[in-house]
Design a protein around this motif. Structure first.
Motif, PDB file in Angstrom:
ATOM      1  N   ALA A 298       8.141   3.249 -13.286  1.00  0.00           N
ATOM      2  CA  ALA A 298       9.165   4.571 -13.705  1.00  0.00           C
ATOM      3  C   ALA A 298      10.446   4.607 -13.028  1.00  0.00           C
ATOM      4  CB  ALA A 298       8.455   5.640 -13.822  1.00  0.00           C
ATOM      5  N   THR A 299      10.333   4.334 -11.735  1.00  0.00           N
ATOM      6  CA  THR A 299      11.603   4.877 -10.897  1.00  0.00           C
ATOM      7  C   THR A 299      11.602   3.262  -9.930  1.00  0.00           C
ATOM      8  OG1 THR A 299      10.541   6.281  -9.329  1.00  0.00           O
ATOM      9  CG2 THR A 299      11.755   7.103 -11.405  1.00  0.00           C
ATOM     10  N   ILE A 300      12.807   3.042  -9.406  1.00  0.00           N
ATOM     11  CA  ILE A 300      12.559   1.967  -8.308  1.00  0.00           C
ATOM     12  C   ILE A 300      13.848   2.710  -7.207  1.00  0.00           C
ATOM     13  CG2 ILE A 300      11.983   0.093  -9.544  1.00  0.00           C
ATOM     14  CD1 ILE A 300      14.909  -0.836  -9.930  1.00  0.00           C
ATOM     15  N   ASP A 301      13.448   2.410  -6.052  1.00  0.00           N
ATOM     16  CA  ASP A 301      14.376   2.752  -4.936  1.00  0.00           C
ATOM     17  C   ASP A 301      14.998   1.450  -4.499  1.00  0.00           C
ATOM     18  OD1 ASP A 301      13.359   5.308  -4.878  1.00  0.00           O
ATOM     19  OD2 ASP A 301      12.313   5.055  -3.232  1.00  0.00           O
ATOM     20  N   VAL A 302      16.268   1.680  -4.308  1.00  0.00           N
ATOM     21  CA  VAL A 302      17.337   0.413  -3.896  1.00  0.00           C
ATOM     22  C   VAL A 302      17.953   0.865  -2.729  1.00  0.00           C
ATOM     23  CG1 VAL A 302      19.000  -1.169  -4.816  1.00  0.00           C
ATOM     24  CG2 VAL A 302      17.649  -0.166  -6.517  1.00  0.00           C
ATOM     25  N   ARG A 303      17.685  -0.098  -1.647  1.00  0.00           N
ATOM     26  CA  ARG A 303      18.400   0.342  -0.310  1.00  0.00           C
ATOM     27  C   ARG A 303      19.352  -0.965   0.099  1.00  0.00           C
ATOM     28  NH1 ARG A 303      14.066   1.931   4.248  1.00  0.00           N
ATOM     29  NH2 ARG A 303      16.134   2.594   4.957  1.00  0.00           N
ATOM     30  N   TYR A 304      20.548  -0.516   0.525  1.00  0.00           N
ATOM     31  CA  TYR A 304      21.414  -1.590   1.155  1.00  0.00           C
ATOM     32  C   TYR A 304      22.169  -1.118   2.104  1.00  0.00           C
ATOM     33  CZ  TYR A 304      24.487   1.486  -1.897  1.00  0.00           C
ATOM     34  OH  TYR A 304      24.732   2.459  -2.366  1.00  0.00           O
ATOM     35  N   ARG A 305      22.976  -1.846   2.725  1.00  0.00           N
ATOM     36  CA  ARG A 305      23.695  -1.694   3.974  1.00  0.00           C
ATOM     37  C   ARG A 305      24.715  -2.519   3.775  1.00  0.00           C
ATOM     38  NH1 ARG A 305      20.530  -1.634   9.092  1.00  0.00           N
ATOM     39  NH2 ARG A 305      20.401  -3.777   8.643  1.00  0.00           N
ATOM     40  N   GLU A 306      26.037  -2.087   4.165  1.00  0.00           N
ATOM     41  CA  GLU A 306      27.331  -3.014   4.328  1.00  0.00           C
ATOM     42  C   GLU A 306      27.216  -4.076   5.114  1.00  0.00           C
ATOM     43  OE1 GLU A 306      32.215  -2.619   5.061  1.00  0.00           O
ATOM     44  OE2 GLU A 306      30.959  -0.693   5.837  1.00  0.00           O
ATOM     45  N   ALA A 307      27.928  -5.146   4.633  1.00  0.00           N
ATOM     46  CA  ALA A 307      27.602  -6.556   5.048  1.00  0.00           C
ATOM     47  C   ALA A 307      28.243  -6.457   6.414  1.00  0.00           C
ATOM     48  CB  ALA A 307      28.640  -7.770   4.290  1.00  0.00           C
ATOM     49  N   GLY A 308      27.480  -6.960   7.562  1.00  0.00           N
ATOM     50  CA  GLY A 308      27.841  -6.882   9.067  1.00  0.00           C
ATOM     51  C   GLY A 308      27.556  -5.510   9.564  1.00  0.00           C
ATOM     52  N   GLY A 309      27.272  -4.545   8.894  1.00  0.00           N
ATOM     53  CA  GLY A 309      26.975  -2.862   9.224  1.00  0.00           C
ATOM     54  C   GLY A 309      25.600  -3.202   9.948  1.00  0.00           C
ATOM     55  N   GLY A 311      24.427   0.460  10.746  1.00  0.00           N
ATOM     56  CA  GLY A 311      23.920   2.012  10.401  1.00  0.00           C
ATOM     57  C   GLY A 311      22.823   1.984   9.448  1.00  0.00           C
ATOM     58  N   ASP A 312      22.518   3.205   9.133  1.00  0.00           N
ATOM     59  CA  ASP A 312      21.358   3.430   8.088  1.00  0.00           C
ATOM     60  C   ASP A 312      21.652   2.862   6.963  1.00  0.00           C
ATOM     61  OD1 ASP A 312      19.981   4.471  10.255  1.00  0.00           O
ATOM     62  OD2 ASP A 312      20.611   6.539   9.467  1.00  0.00           O
ATOM     63  N   ARG A 313      20.560   2.468   6.212  1.00  0.00           N
ATOM     64  CA  ARG A 313      20.960   1.927   4.916  1.00  0.00           C
ATOM     65  C   ARG A 313      20.935   2.897   3.832  1.00  0.00           C
ATOM     66  NH1 ARG A 313      19.458  -3.456   4.162  1.00  0.00           N
ATOM     67  NH2 ARG A 313      18.228  -4.465   6.140  1.00  0.00           N
ATOM     68  N   GLU A 314      21.872   2.758   2.761  1.00  0.00           N
ATOM     69  CA  GLU A 314      22.020   3.752   1.538  1.00  0.00           C
ATOM     70  C   GLU A 314      20.667   3.586   0.741  1.00  0.00           C
ATOM     71  OE1 GLU A 314      24.153   6.034   0.994  1.00  0.00           O
ATOM     72  OE2 GLU A 314      25.504   5.620   2.788  1.00  0.00           O
ATOM     73  N   CYS A 315      20.439   4.581   0.130  1.00  0.00           N
ATOM     74  CA  CYS A 315      19.140   4.279  -0.831  1.00  0.00           C
ATOM     75  C   CYS A 315      19.525   5.292  -2.074  1.00  0.00           C
ATOM     76  CB  CYS A 315      18.053   4.979  -0.382  1.00  0.00           C
ATOM     77  SG  CYS A 315      16.441   4.788  -1.194  1.00  0.00           S
ATOM     78  N   ARG A 316      19.161   4.469  -3.209  1.00  0.00           N
ATOM     79  CA  ARG A 316      19.586   4.960  -4.511  1.00  0.00           C
ATOM     80  C   ARG A 316      18.314   5.044  -5.655  1.00  0.00           C
ATOM     81  NH1 ARG A 316      25.211   4.783  -5.581  1.00  0.00           N
ATOM     82  NH2 ARG A 316      26.158   5.176  -3.684  1.00  0.00           N
ATOM     83  N   THR A 317      17.865   5.906  -6.167  1.00  0.00           N
ATOM     84  CA  THR A 317      16.635   5.924  -7.054  1.00  0.00           C
ATOM     85  C   THR A 317      17.069   5.749  -8.377  1.00  0.00           C
ATOM     86  OG1 THR A 317      15.612   7.407  -5.564  1.00  0.00           O
ATOM     87  CG2 THR A 317      14.839   6.960  -7.773  1.00  0.00           C
ATOM     88  N   LEU A 318      16.740   4.605  -9.140  1.00  0.00           N
ATOM     89  CA  LEU A 318      16.936   4.391 -10.553  1.00  0.00           C
ATOM     90  C   LEU A 318      15.884   4.433 -11.675  1.00  0.00           C
ATOM     91  CD1 LEU A 318      19.105   0.852  -9.869  1.00  0.00           C
ATOM     92  CD2 LEU A 318      19.784   3.349  -9.782  1.00  0.00           C
ATOM     93  N   THR A 319      16.020   5.289 -12.583  1.00  0.00           N
ATOM     94  CA  THR A 319      15.144   5.436 -13.498  1.00  0.00           C
ATOM     95  C   THR A 319      14.935   4.455 -14.566  1.00  0.00           C
ATOM     96  OG1 THR A 319      15.381   7.879 -13.061  1.00  0.00           O
ATOM     97  CG2 THR A 319      14.215   7.215 -14.899  1.00  0.00           C
ATOM     98  N   LEU A 320      13.734   3.912 -14.931  1.00  0.00           N
ATOM     99  CA  LEU A 320      13.433   3.014 -15.974  1.00  0.00           C
ATOM    100  C   LEU A 320      12.875   3.609 -17.219  1.00  0.00           C
ATOM    101  CD1 LEU A 320      12.015   0.215 -13.451  1.00  0.00           C
ATOM    102  CD2 LEU A 320      14.091   0.297 -14.479  1.00  0.00           C
ATOM    103  N   ARG A 321      12.908   2.903 -18.368  1.00  0.00           N
ATOM    104  CA  ARG A 321      12.156   3.332 -19.383  1.00  0.00           C
ATOM    105  C   ARG A 321      10.832   2.638 -19.709  1.00  0.00           C
ATOM    106  NH1 ARG A 321      16.973   1.764 -21.502  1.00  0.00           N
ATOM    107  NH2 ARG A 321      15.979   0.307 -22.750  1.00  0.00           N
ATOM    108  N   ASP A 322      10.039   2.957 -20.417  1.00  0.00           N
ATOM    109  CA  ASP A 322       8.780   2.511 -20.539  1.00  0.00           C
ATOM    110  C   ASP A 322       8.756   1.417 -21.668  1.00  0.00           C
ATOM    111  OD1 ASP A 322       6.047   1.767 -20.317  1.00  0.00           O
ATOM    112  OD2 ASP A 322       5.311   3.545 -20.985  1.00  0.00           O
ATOM    113  N   THR A 323       9.453   0.265 -21.248  1.00  0.00           N
ATOM    114  CA  THR A 323       9.593  -0.457 -22.327  1.00  0.00           C
ATOM    115  C   THR A 323       9.671  -2.136 -21.690  1.00  0.00           C
ATOM    116  OG1 THR A 323      11.302  -1.497 -24.079  1.00  0.00           O
ATOM    117  CG2 THR A 323      12.141  -0.545 -22.037  1.00  0.00           C
TER     118      THR A 323
END
Length: 371
Positions: A298-309, A311-323
């Motif tokens: 139903a949702t996925i968490d996406v974490r990333y960090r600037e290339a060469g950085g 620090g802490d990773r940014e995190c975004r939660t994306l919502t999916l449809r049941d399809t």
């Protein structure tokens, strides 16, 4: 005593002593001359036929009516005829300016009100026809910018006006605009910027154009927390394969980035890229019997960090449809990155929500702006 005289032609009242109507130019002195105006007479004809404004005693007497008796012949005279009287040159009238709000007649010098159309003494026309503004070049009336597109005649007049200007004036705006753009491009080039790339990026932003990122590989981290292992099932083009983990039904819903114990897949590629979209095929294919028996993300968490950085990773939660169809999710990392860590953070209920079960993602496509 009457101080005004009413015009028999237009009915307007005129100052006492006016020989001509100051509104329409009709002659008013017929009562002194003993006649009446002819019907349909114009002001010029009335002016020519009217007696002069000289005193009555200086006017020549009207000729006597002819008698019925034949005239007797004049006796012969030996005296030579007297010479004809010499015509005196006309006296020149000195025109003096009147008080403010008045105008002086250029013909007789009479002072008239500035609003009068005809002289009250001699009937001279004081107000001529309005000067014509028609010339070889079409007239142009300035308008507001929001009115320029509403009147076709105005647009046509503007085009004709521009065509009538010299060529240098017609093209100077274009020349100045091109010169400014060229100067701006040169300045950005000297400063180490890429103006062409910037313009292309803005164009892609307006249209929302994206392309898949090349060379993406995947490594999956199992729920046991061991080292990532190669797993190409989530990045291959085979719809029958999928990255599958075991979803623990009684586990609490974690905060963004804290659900990695359920399993994580790490996507990597070569050059740092600003990610703009993810395309996700969630769950197994429609028609497979196992799809109805598994959990679906139903949702996925996406974490990333600037290339060469570091620090802490940014995190975004994306919502999916049941399809089972492909879903496009907007994700702007705002910085160039080399990898994404993706984990399932919540699921749709399955037929057995109290028991652990599998959850699958068939494919993930990372997309960015064209180079």
């Amino acid at each position: 005593m009457t101080t005004e005289e009413q015009c028999v032609s237009c009915g307007e009242r005129n100052p006492a002593g006016s020989a001509f109507c100051v509104f329409c130019g009709t002659y008013l002195g017929w009562d002194q001359a003993g006649g009446a105006p002819a019907p349909g007479s114009t002001p010029d004809e009335l002016h020519r036929s009217a007696p002069p404004s000289a005193p009555a005693e200086t006017r020549p007497a009207a000729p006597a009516p002819p008698s019925s008796a034949p005239p007797s012949p004049a006796p012969p005279s030996s005296a030579p005829p007297s010479p004809a009287p010499r015509a005196e040159p006309p006296t020149r009238t000195t025109t003096r300016p009147g008080p403010p709000g008045t105008g002086t007649c250029p013909s007789c010098g009479h002072v008239n009100d500035a609003s009068r159309r005809f002289c009250g003494r001699c009937g001279h026309v004081l107000v001529g026809p309005a000067p014509s503004t028609t010339s070889g070049r079409p007239t142009y009336r300035a308008r507001r910018w929001w009115q320029l597109w509403g009147d076709p005649e105005e647009r046509a007049a503007r085009r004709e006006y521009r065509r009538s200007l010299p060529r240098l004036y017609r093209w100077r705006r274009v020349i100045v605009t091109l010169a400014v753009l060229v100067g701006l491009v040169l300045l950005l080039t000297v400063l180490g910027r890429d103006p062409v790339g910037w313009v292309k990026a803005r164009w892609y932003d307006v249209r929302g154009t994206t392309v898949p990122v090349d060379g993406v590989t995947a490594r999956a981290t199992p729920e046991t927390g061991g080292p990532p292992a190669p797993n190409t099932l989530v990045v291959d083009a085979d719809p029958a394969t999928a990255w599958t983990i075991t979803w623990k039904a009684k586990s609490p819903e974690p905060a963004c980035g804290q659900g990695e114990t359920q399993g994580v897949v790490v996507l990597r590629w070569g050059d740092p890229t600003r990610v703009r979209q993810l395309q996700v095929d969630a769950g197994l294919q429609e028609g497979q019997a196992e799809r109805g028996l598994e959990f679906r993300p139903a949702t996925i968490d996406v974490r990333y960090r600037e290339a060469g950085g570091t620090g802490d990773r940014e995190c975004r939660t994306l919502t999916l449809r049941d399809t089972a169809d492909r879903q496009t999710l907007d994700l702007d990392t705002e910085v160039a990155v080399r990898s994404l860590r993706i984990s399932v953070s919540s699921v749709f209920d399955s037929p057995t929500p109290e028991e652990d079960g599998p959850v699958s993602i068939r494919r993930i496509v990372v997309r960015s702006r064209p180079a």
